[in-house]
Design an enzyme around this catalytic site. Structure first.
Site, PDB file in Angstrom:
ATOM      1  N   GLU A  95     -17.065  50.727 -21.476  1.00  0.00           N
ATOM      2  CA  GLU A  95     -16.545  51.282 -20.293  1.00  0.00           C
ATOM      3  C   GLU A  95     -15.029  51.604 -20.186  1.00  0.00           C
ATOM      4  O   GLU A  95     -14.493  52.189 -19.460  1.00  0.00           O
ATOM      5  CB  GLU A  95     -17.113  50.293 -19.061  1.00  0.00           C
ATOM      6  CG  GLU A  95     -18.376  49.996 -18.944  1.00  0.00           C
ATOM      7  CD  GLU A  95     -19.138  51.217 -18.023  1.00  0.00           C
ATOM      8  OE1 GLU A  95     -18.292  52.244 -17.761  1.00  0.00           O
ATOM      9  OE2 GLU A  95     -20.225  50.821 -17.861  1.00  0.00           O
TER      10      GLU A  95
ATOM     11  N   SER B  44     -20.001  53.559 -10.697  1.00  0.00           N
ATOM     12  CA  SER B  44     -18.753  53.294 -10.354  1.00  0.00           C
ATOM     13  C   SER B  44     -18.309  52.769  -9.161  1.00  0.00           C
ATOM     14  O   SER B  44     -19.210  51.927  -8.785  1.00  0.00           O
ATOM     15  CB  SER B  44     -17.797  54.449 -10.983  1.00  0.00           C
ATOM     16  OG  SER B  44     -16.499  53.894 -11.262  1.00  0.00           O
TER      17      SER B  44
ATOM     18  N   HIS C 104     -17.368  55.276 -19.813  1.00  0.00           N
ATOM     19  CA  HIS C 104     -17.672  55.327 -18.570  1.00  0.00           C
ATOM     20  C   HIS C 104     -17.967  56.495 -17.993  1.00  0.00           C
ATOM     21  O   HIS C 104     -17.428  57.761 -18.090  1.00  0.00           O
ATOM     22  CB  HIS C 104     -16.272  54.922 -17.842  1.00  0.00           C
ATOM     23  CG  HIS C 104     -16.382  54.464 -16.419  1.00  0.00           C
ATOM     24  ND1 HIS C 104     -17.259  53.574 -15.796  1.00  0.00           N
ATOM     25  CD2 HIS C 104     -15.940  55.134 -15.097  1.00  0.00           C
ATOM     26  CE1 HIS C 104     -17.200  53.434 -14.372  1.00  0.00           C
ATOM     27  NE2 HIS C 104     -16.549  54.506 -14.227  1.00  0.00           N
TER      28      HIS C 104
END
Length: 485
Positions: free
Chosen positions: A310, A186, A401
Site C-alpha cells: 500500500e 481508500s 494502493h
C-alpha cells in the site's frame, strides 16, 4: 434506450455493450440536493422524462484532479446505476463509494465503471458522488450557529442519503433493497467503515466491503475547530467574519483547503488527511472501530482487506540512498507508540524471510500505519459479530494502493489499466476470481472461510489464490496489545 420511473420522475438510460455482455447505464441521477454546509435535502422532482445518459458533475476539488468530469457544488449529489440488460427482479445491489483522500475523485472513474460487473454477474451497481474536503467536513456550528450542527460530517450524510435513495428506489431498476452491499476503497473504504460505526445506518445495508480503509479515521471536536480556524485564516477571515464562508466561491475554499493540506503535509512522505470525519456526538458518537467492537451493525456481513504494498506510491523501494528513509520510519513508529526501527525491521524480515532495506521497511510501515493494522483491528473488532467476516490480502504483481480496482470491476484488459501495469494475460484469471468472489459475497454474504481471531483465516489473492492463516503475523503481533497471541 430504456425508461425507468423513479419517485422523483421518469429517467431514460442507454444500453452499453461491454466484453461481458450488455448493461443499461443510468448516469447522473440526482439523489439529493445540497446547500453549502447544510445536510442533504430531498432531490427536486421533475416533469417529463429526464435523460440520464451522461455522467453528472463531481464535487468541487482541485481542478487538475477533476479529470473527465465537470464540477458543481449544487449538482454534485448524483449517482450512476448500471443494471443487466436482461430483465431482472430482486438482484443484489452493490453501492460503490469512491476514494481520493476525502479530497478528490468522482463516480466517473473508468476503472470503476460498473457496466461489466452488472453484465457479468447480474448485479445492480450504483456509484455515488458526495461532498469533499472542506465542503464536506468542516466544523462550523460554533461560528455560524446551530443551523450548521451537521457540517462536520456532510460527506457521510450524503452517503446515507444515497443509501436511503437506493432503499426507496432501487427496485425500479430490478434491485433488491433488502440485499444491498456498500463498498469503498481508500477514503471510500474509511467512509464505509465509519458508516458501520454510525447508529443512523441500521437497516440501510446488509453487507459491507472495506478495501484499504480504516475504522479509525475520525477525530474529536477540538481537531475540527482547529482545522476550521486554520482554513478561515488562510481565507483572510476570523471568527467574527466567518459568515463570509457562505458567500465565497467554492474554488476559493478549495484553494485554501489545499494550502491546509500542503502545510500539514510538509516534511512527511504521505498526504495529511486534514479533512475527515469528526466525532460530533450526534451522528458519530465514538471512533467507528470502537462502536463496531461494542456490537453496532453486528449483523452486517463484512469483507475487508488490503494490498501488500500500500505504501509503494510514496516510497520508491529501488531508491539507492536507502538510509535516508530511516528518520521517517522512526518518526512513524514513534507516532504509533511502537518500539524502534530494529524491532520493526526484524518482524518484517521474519514475515518476508529475507533482510529488508530501509526503503522497503518504510514502505511496509506506511502500509501498516494507514491500512494494514487498522484493518487487523477492524477484523478483530468483529469477533462477536453475528454477521460473517472475511479477510483478504491482495498481493498480485506490485500490489500497490488501488491496484485491485480493475480486477474487481473487470477492467484489467482496458487501455485505462495500462498505466497500472496490469494488462491482460496472466491477470485475467485473477480478475475472474476476484470479481466473482466479490459478486458472490454481494449476493449471498459468503466468500471463503470466515475470519476469527484464533485462526485469522485470510484469502491470499495472487496468481494462485489460497487461504493462509495470520499472514504478516510477526508485524501484527508487534502492533497488538500486550498478551495478544
Amino acid at each position: 434506450m430504456e425508461r425507468v420511473q423513479t419517485r422523483h420522475g421518469a429517467i431514460r438510460g442507454r444500453t452499453v455493450s461491454v466484453p461481458d455482455g450488455e448493461a443499461v447505464a443510468f448516469l447522473g441521477i440526482p439523489y439529493a440536493a445540497s446547500g453549502r454546509f447544510l445536510p442533504p435535502s430531498d432531490a427536486p422532482s421533475w416533469q417529463g422524462e429526464r435523460e440520464c445518459t451522461r455522467f453528472g458533475p463531481g464535487a468541487p476539488q482541485r481542478p487538475d484532479r477533476a479529470t473527465g468530469f465537470t464540477m458543481s457544488e449544487q449538482g454534485c449529489l448524483n449517482l450512476n446505476v448500471w443494471k443487466p440488460a436482461t430483465p431482472t427482479e430482486g438482484a443484489a445491489v452493490l453501492v460503490w463509494i469512491h476514494g481520493g483522500a476525502h479530497l478528490y475523485g468522482s463516480n466517473t472513474h473508468p476503472l470503476c465503471d460498473g457496466a461489466r460487473m452488472a453484465a457479468a454477474h447480474g448485479l445492480v451497481v450504483v456509484a455515488i458522488n458526495y461532498r469533499l474536503g472542506a465542503l464536506g467536513y468542516l466544523t462550523l456550528d460554533h461560528l455560524l450557529g446551530p443551523g450548521y450542527t451537521d457540517s462536520a460530517n456532510l460527506a457521510l450524510l450524503d452517503a446515507i442519503a444515497a443509501l436511503r435513495w437506493v432503499h426507496a428506489t432501487i427496485d425500479a431498476f430490478g434491485g433488491d433493497p433488502a440485499n444491498v452491499t456498500v463498498m469503498g476503497q481508500s477514503a471510500g473504504a474509511a467512509m464505509v467503515a465509519t458508516l458501520l460505526g454510525m447508529p443512523a445506518t441500521a437497516g440501510l445495508f446488509r453487507r459491507a466491503i472495506v478495501q484499504s480503509g480504516s475504522g479509525e479515521r475520525a477525530e474529536g471536536r477540538a481537531f475540527g475547530e482547529e482545522r476550521t480556524s486554520e482554513l478561515i485564516s488562510l481565507l483572510g477571515l476570523d471568527d467574527s467574519s466567518a459568515e463570509r464562508l457562505l458567500e465565497l466561491p467554492a474554488r476559493a475554499i478549495v484553494a485554501a483547503q489545499e494550502n491546509v493540506i500542503a502545510r500539514r503535509s510538509t516534511g512527511s512522505s504521505t498526504l495529511n488527511l486534514a479533512f475527515r470525519p469528526t466525532i460530533d456526538g450526534r451522528w458519530l458518537r465514538q471512533l467507528p472501530v470502537h462502536a463496531i467492537a461494542s456490537g453496532l451493525n453486528a449483523q452486517v456481513d463484512l469483507l475487508t482487506g488490503t494490498n501488500l504494498h500500500e505504501g509503494s506510491g510514496y516510497v520508491d523501494v529501488r531508491h539507492g540512498a536507502a538510509e535516508t528513509f530511516l528518520p521517517d520510519l522512526e518518526a512513524r513508529l514513534a507516532a504509533m507508540n511502537r518500539p524502534g526501527v530494529q524491532r520493526y525491521r526484524a518482524a518484517l524480515d521474519q514475515d518476508t524471510g529475507r533482510s529488508s532495506t530501509a526503503a522497503e521497511a518504510l514502505e511496509a510501515c506506511i502500509a501498516d500505519q494507514l491500512y494494514r493494522q487498522p484493518t487487523q483491528r477492524l477484523l478483530d473488532a468483529r469477533a462477536a459479530a453475528s454477521g460473517a467476516t472475511y479477510g483478504y490480502l491482495f498481493r498480485w504483481g506490485r500490489a500497490g494502493h488501488s491496484l485491485e480496482l480493475p480486477f474487481i470491476f473487470r477492467h484489467v484488459d482496458d487501455s485505462d489499466a495500462a498505466r497500472l501495469e496490469v494488462g491482460p494475460g496472466r491477470a485475467l484469471p485473477v480478475r475472474d476470481f476476484m470479481s466473482a468472489a466479490w459478486a458472490a459475497f454481494a449476493r449471498t454474504g459468503k466468500a471463503w472461510d470466515g475470519y476469527e481471531p484464533q485462526s485469522r483465516t485470510t484469502m491470499i489473492i495472487d496468481e494462485h489464490p489460497h487461504i493462509q492463516h495470520d499472514p504478516r503475523g510477526a508485524l501484527r503481533r508487534l502492533f497488538s496489545p500486550a498478551g495478544t497471541p
